[in-house]
Design a protein around this motif. Sequence first.
Motif, PDB file in Angstrom:
ATOM      1  N   ALA A  98       0.830  -1.211   0.000  1.00  0.00           N
ATOM      2  CA  ALA A  98       0.000   0.000   0.000  1.00  0.00           C
ATOM      3  C   ALA A  98       0.862   1.258   0.000  1.00  0.00           C
ATOM      4  O   ALA A  98       0.555   2.248  -0.689  1.00  0.00           O
ATOM      5  CB  ALA A  98      -0.926  -0.011   1.213  1.00  0.00           C
ATOM      6  N   ALA A  99       1.956   1.242   0.766  1.00  0.00           N
ATOM      7  CA  ALA A  99       2.859   2.389   0.801  1.00  0.00           C
ATOM      8  C   ALA A  99       3.511   2.612  -0.557  1.00  0.00           C
ATOM      9  O   ALA A  99       3.734   3.759  -0.974  1.00  0.00           O
ATOM     10  CB  ALA A  99       3.927   2.182   1.876  1.00  0.00           C
ATOM     11  N   THR A 100       3.810   1.529  -1.267  1.00  0.00           N
ATOM     12  CA  THR A 100       4.403   1.657  -2.603  1.00  0.00           C
ATOM     13  C   THR A 100       3.421   2.308  -3.571  1.00  0.00           C
ATOM     14  O   THR A 100       3.790   3.173  -4.377  1.00  0.00           O
ATOM     15  CB  THR A 100       4.829   0.276  -3.136  1.00  0.00           C
ATOM     16  N   ILE A 101       2.153   1.916  -3.483  1.00  0.00           N
ATOM     17  CA  ILE A 101       1.129   2.546  -4.326  1.00  0.00           C
ATOM     18  C   ILE A 101       1.018   4.027  -4.005  1.00  0.00           C
ATOM     19  O   ILE A 101       0.939   4.880  -4.904  1.00  0.00           O
ATOM     20  CB  ILE A 101      -0.227   1.835  -4.132  1.00  0.00           C
ATOM     21  N   CYS A 102       1.022   4.351  -2.720  1.00  0.00           N
ATOM     22  CA  CYS A 102       0.943   5.751  -2.291  1.00  0.00           C
ATOM     23  C   CYS A 102       2.162   6.528  -2.782  1.00  0.00           C
ATOM     24  O   CYS A 102       2.051   7.694  -3.184  1.00  0.00           O
ATOM     25  CB  CYS A 102       0.839   5.812  -0.767  1.00  0.00           C
ATOM     26  N   TRP A 103       3.329   5.890  -2.773  1.00  0.00           N
ATOM     27  CA  TRP A 103       4.562   6.525  -3.260  1.00  0.00           C
ATOM     28  C   TRP A 103       4.424   6.922  -4.718  1.00  0.00           C
ATOM     29  O   TRP A 103       4.800   8.022  -5.114  1.00  0.00           O
ATOM     30  CB  TRP A 103       5.717   5.561  -3.065  1.00  0.00           C
ATOM     31  N   PHE A 104       3.856   6.048  -5.530  1.00  0.00           N
ATOM     32  CA  PHE A 104       3.635   6.377  -6.937  1.00  0.00           C
ATOM     33  C   PHE A 104       2.645   7.533  -7.081  1.00  0.00           C
ATOM     34  O   PHE A 104       2.825   8.430  -7.913  1.00  0.00           O
ATOM     35  CB  PHE A 104       3.122   5.151  -7.694  1.00  0.00           C
ATOM     36  N   LEU A 105       1.596   7.537  -6.261  1.00  0.00           N
ATOM     37  CA  LEU A 105       0.597   8.600  -6.351  1.00  0.00           C
ATOM     38  C   LEU A 105       1.178   9.955  -5.947  1.00  0.00           C
ATOM     39  O   LEU A 105       0.790  10.993  -6.493  1.00  0.00           O
ATOM     40  CB  LEU A 105      -0.609   8.253  -5.468  1.00  0.00           C
TER      41      LEU A 105
END
Length: 345
Positions: A98-105
């Motif tokens: 989830a943190a990786t997805i947030c990082w991309f966003l």
Amino acid sequence: MIWGMGIIAVADLGTACATNLPLLILARFGLGVGRSWSEAGERGMLADLAQRVESQRGKVVAAQQAVAALGIAIGAPIGGLIVEEYGPRASFLCVSAAATICWFLYWILPETIVNLQSTENRYDEETENITAGSGDWILLLKERSWQALALCQSGASFGFAAKIASIPILATECLPGGAAGTGLLLSAAGLTGLLGARVGGFCTDKISARATCVLGGMISATGLMSIPWALSLKGDSPFATFNNEAMSNEALAFSAVVLLWSFGSTAQGPALTAYAQELAPDDTKATAMALPRATGDGTYIIAPFILGLFADNLGVRGSDCALAGSFGLFGALSLLFSSKNKWNG
């Protein structure tokens, strides 16, 4: 925000893969570093957005907190089920994803600071001292209003420390369903947070940020301080069931006071941010607004130990939560008897 969220993703992956205590401690230390970086940026961006329409500051801050509460409401029961099915390591892998997805966003978010050149002229040529140093934490803490705000944030952090260190253990003992039941309670607390954030934002705009901080702190403190009473109840409740079985009065009352704490703390949250923004000097808002957060994070270092020692020595179930509530009440009263005084150099 980007750097901080990247560190969070790596730290949670390290937590899942840790094979001994030193590696686990190192990974959790990295998580703290990442959170502090990321949340400092988040507060700065939130301040920039809220400043565009100051009359709606409370609603802007509350909207951000409500979305975060929705994430908790969704993630908590899923986390409980994952732990029951695959073990605790799997939950940290999910958080890292989830943190990786947030990082991309975060990469696609537009920067809110339009003119970076406006902060270049920070020095007085004659004295070679920082003239815009009103964001210095030591100077800010000379003001009674900032002292009270720091104490209020510290008291609120004791409550969140109890949520992390104490409430899950107590919930597993008294609620049916084990980790899954605890996850459902935390999910319900997240949903309660949606209402609390909205109420807190409304009151911040219509009454004042300071008054909302005090009221929210008193409500959340009442919830935590009522936990020993809730855990002392006996018998089954005729009003609630779980899996076709009657819930105990203890479980029902415990759930109710935890939800009361969640409502009060989430109502207080946007008000604390809005009040810090009101007090912060215009030229260093992000730096100044990071002070309450740093105070809260500093509290996290000692709060779990204090609560644990108190619970072990007193021997009363939920006494650590009551102690956390008393700190929260003290912080709210400190803010109540302080005076608003914005630093202006």
